[in-house]
Motif scaffolding. Structure first.
Motif, PDB file in Angstrom:
ATOM      1  N   THR A  53      37.870 -42.723  89.368  1.00 48.88           N
ATOM      2  CA  THR A  53      37.538 -43.313  90.662  1.00 48.88           C
ATOM      3  C   THR A  53      36.167 -43.977  90.627  1.00 48.88           C
ATOM      4  O   THR A  53      35.972 -45.058  91.162  1.00 48.88           O
ATOM      5  N   ALA A  54      35.211 -43.336  89.960  1.00 49.20           N
ATOM      6  CA  ALA A  54      33.836 -43.836  89.957  1.00 49.20           C
ATOM      7  C   ALA A  54      33.598 -44.976  88.972  1.00 49.20           C
ATOM      8  O   ALA A  54      32.770 -45.850  89.239  1.00 49.20           O
ATOM      9  N   PHE A  55      34.316 -44.980  87.828  1.00 50.03           N
ATOM     10  CA  PHE A  55      33.922 -45.889  86.747  1.00 50.03           C
ATOM     11  C   PHE A  55      34.994 -46.835  86.238  1.00 50.03           C
ATOM     12  O   PHE A  55      34.739 -47.625  85.345  1.00 50.03           O
ATOM     13  N   ARG A  56      36.185 -46.764  86.774  1.00 50.80           N
ATOM     14  CA  ARG A  56      37.206 -47.723  86.352  1.00 50.80           C
ATOM     15  C   ARG A  56      36.944 -49.058  87.047  1.00 50.80           C
ATOM     16  O   ARG A  56      36.745 -49.099  88.247  1.00 50.80           O
ATOM     17  N   PRO A  69      25.926 -49.868  81.653  1.00 56.55           N
ATOM     18  CA  PRO A  69      26.248 -49.476  80.267  1.00 56.55           C
ATOM     19  C   PRO A  69      27.080 -48.191  80.200  1.00 56.55           C
ATOM     20  O   PRO A  69      28.028 -48.091  79.418  1.00 56.55           O
ATOM     21  N   PHE A  70      26.747 -47.215  81.044  1.00 56.38           N
ATOM     22  CA  PHE A  70      27.527 -45.973  81.093  1.00 56.38           C
ATOM     23  C   PHE A  70      28.944 -46.276  81.569  1.00 56.38           C
ATOM     24  O   PHE A  70      29.931 -45.813  80.968  1.00 56.38           O
ATOM     25  N   ALA A  71      29.060 -47.054  82.630  1.00 55.60           N
ATOM     26  CA  ALA A  71      30.375 -47.376  83.188  1.00 55.60           C
ATOM     27  C   ALA A  71      31.259 -48.087  82.161  1.00 55.60           C
ATOM     28  O   ALA A  71      32.431 -47.753  82.005  1.00 55.60           O
ATOM     29  N   ARG A  72      30.691 -49.075  81.461  1.00 57.15           N
ATOM     30  CA  ARG A  72      31.467 -49.802  80.444  1.00 57.15           C
ATOM     31  C   ARG A  72      31.876 -48.881  79.295  1.00 57.15           C
ATOM     32  O   ARG A  72      33.003 -48.955  78.798  1.00 57.15           O
ATOM     33  N   ASP A  75      34.540 -46.391  80.493  1.00 59.17           N
ATOM     34  CA  ASP A  75      35.781 -47.118  80.755  1.00 59.17           C
ATOM     35  C   ASP A  75      36.539 -47.376  79.454  1.00 59.17           C
ATOM     36  O   ASP A  75      37.752 -47.213  79.381  1.00 59.17           O
ATOM     37  N   ALA A  76      35.823 -47.760  78.411  1.00 60.24           N
ATOM     38  CA  ALA A  76      36.454 -48.112  77.136  1.00 60.24           C
ATOM     39  C   ALA A  76      36.854 -46.890  76.303  1.00 60.24           C
ATOM     40  O   ALA A  76      37.675 -47.007  75.394  1.00 60.24           O
ATOM     41  N   ARG A  88      51.615 -38.440  84.656  1.00 65.83           N
ATOM     42  CA  ARG A  88      51.211 -39.502  83.743  1.00 65.83           C
ATOM     43  C   ARG A  88      49.742 -39.827  83.998  1.00 65.83           C
ATOM     44  O   ARG A  88      49.205 -39.535  85.055  1.00 65.83           O
ATOM     45  N   VAL A  89      49.130 -40.455  82.999  1.00 62.88           N
ATOM     46  CA  VAL A  89      47.764 -40.951  83.107  1.00 62.88           C
ATOM     47  C   VAL A  89      47.717 -42.323  82.450  1.00 62.88           C
ATOM     48  O   VAL A  89      48.591 -42.685  81.667  1.00 62.88           O
ATOM     49  N   ASP A  90      46.707 -43.074  82.805  1.00 64.68           N
ATOM     50  CA  ASP A  90      46.449 -44.330  82.107  1.00 64.68           C
ATOM     51  C   ASP A  90      44.932 -44.381  81.906  1.00 64.68           C
ATOM     52  O   ASP A  90      44.335 -43.349  81.677  1.00 64.68           O
ATOM     53  N   TRP A  91      44.309 -45.531  81.962  1.00 64.62           N
ATOM     54  CA  TRP A  91      42.864 -45.662  81.757  1.00 64.62           C
ATOM     55  C   TRP A  91      42.490 -45.146  80.358  1.00 64.62           C
ATOM     56  O   TRP A  91      41.591 -44.348  80.179  1.00 64.62           O
ATOM     57  N   ASN A  92      43.221 -45.612  79.345  1.00 65.69           N
ATOM     58  CA  ASN A  92      43.004 -45.222  77.946  1.00 65.69           C
ATOM     59  C   ASN A  92      43.161 -43.708  77.739  1.00 65.69           C
ATOM     60  O   ASN A  92      42.459 -43.115  76.941  1.00 65.69           O
TER      61      ASN A  92
END
Length: 181
Positions: A53-56, A69-72, A75-76, A88-92
């Motif tokens: 919720t906070a960083f996608r 920089p933390f968010a990127r 996220d990756a 299920r999950v996504d977001w890598n």
């Protein structure tokens, strides 16, 4: 074998509710360094959902530039989510099911720099199983007087050896420990 590292922000009275901690640039820079020491993140459902919720992306303008920089990085990052309630999950991310000890030992046996775990409940279970190889407590100069506390209900002592200490301008201190084995 890649190490499993745990990092958490905590107040002087042991509160680890993220809302009791004021984030700043130094803390996020330290968190990015922690993320760079890991190939993947290991989260329980609550922490996964909070971080997603906070960083996608996209959340433009919702946070200070120094947080990007933390968010990127987060996220990756590759993520493993321990949950018996999510379908299920996504977001890598990939769900981790079955016996926690066996699943985490399998993840640790994979080649790489390491795994980073966050949260409260999952690290408690991992500490019970003796699977955490490094603990980092970022202790903030605040008394919260409420909230969840670290390792509440731990059934056995975990003796630790201090391996490093880093002070921040805010007065917070990051202390890294390894279990005495």
């Amino acid at each position: 074998m890649r190490p499993l590292r745990y990092s958490i922000n905590v107040t002087l009275d042991g509160c680890c509710d993220h809302r009791a901690i004021t984030p700043d640039e130094d803390l996020h820079r330290n968190a990015v360094k922690n993320l760079e020491r890991a190939d993947a993140l290991l989260f329980g459902r609550v922490t996964y959902e909070m971080m997603e919720t906070a960083f996608r992306p996209p959340t433009t303008g919702a946070r200070p530039d120094w947080m990007e920089p933390f968010a990127r990085t987060i996220d990756a990052a590759r993520k493993y989510v321990v949950s018996s309630t999510l379908d299920r999950v996504d977001w890598n991310a990939e769900l981790v099911r079955g016996d926690l000890g066996i699943a985490v030992q399998q993840l640790k046996r994979e080649p790489g720099k390491g795994l980073l775990v966050g949260g409260v409940k999952l690290p408690l279970a991992l500490a019970e199983l003796g699977l955490i190889d490094e603990y980092e407590f970022v202790v903030h100069p605040r008394v919260a007087g409420h909230g969840p506390t670290l390792f509440a209900g731990l059934s056995k002592h975990v003796d630790l050896r201090l391996v490093s200490r880093l002070e921040f301008g805010s007065g917070a201190v990051a202390m890294r420990y390894e279990p005495r084995r």
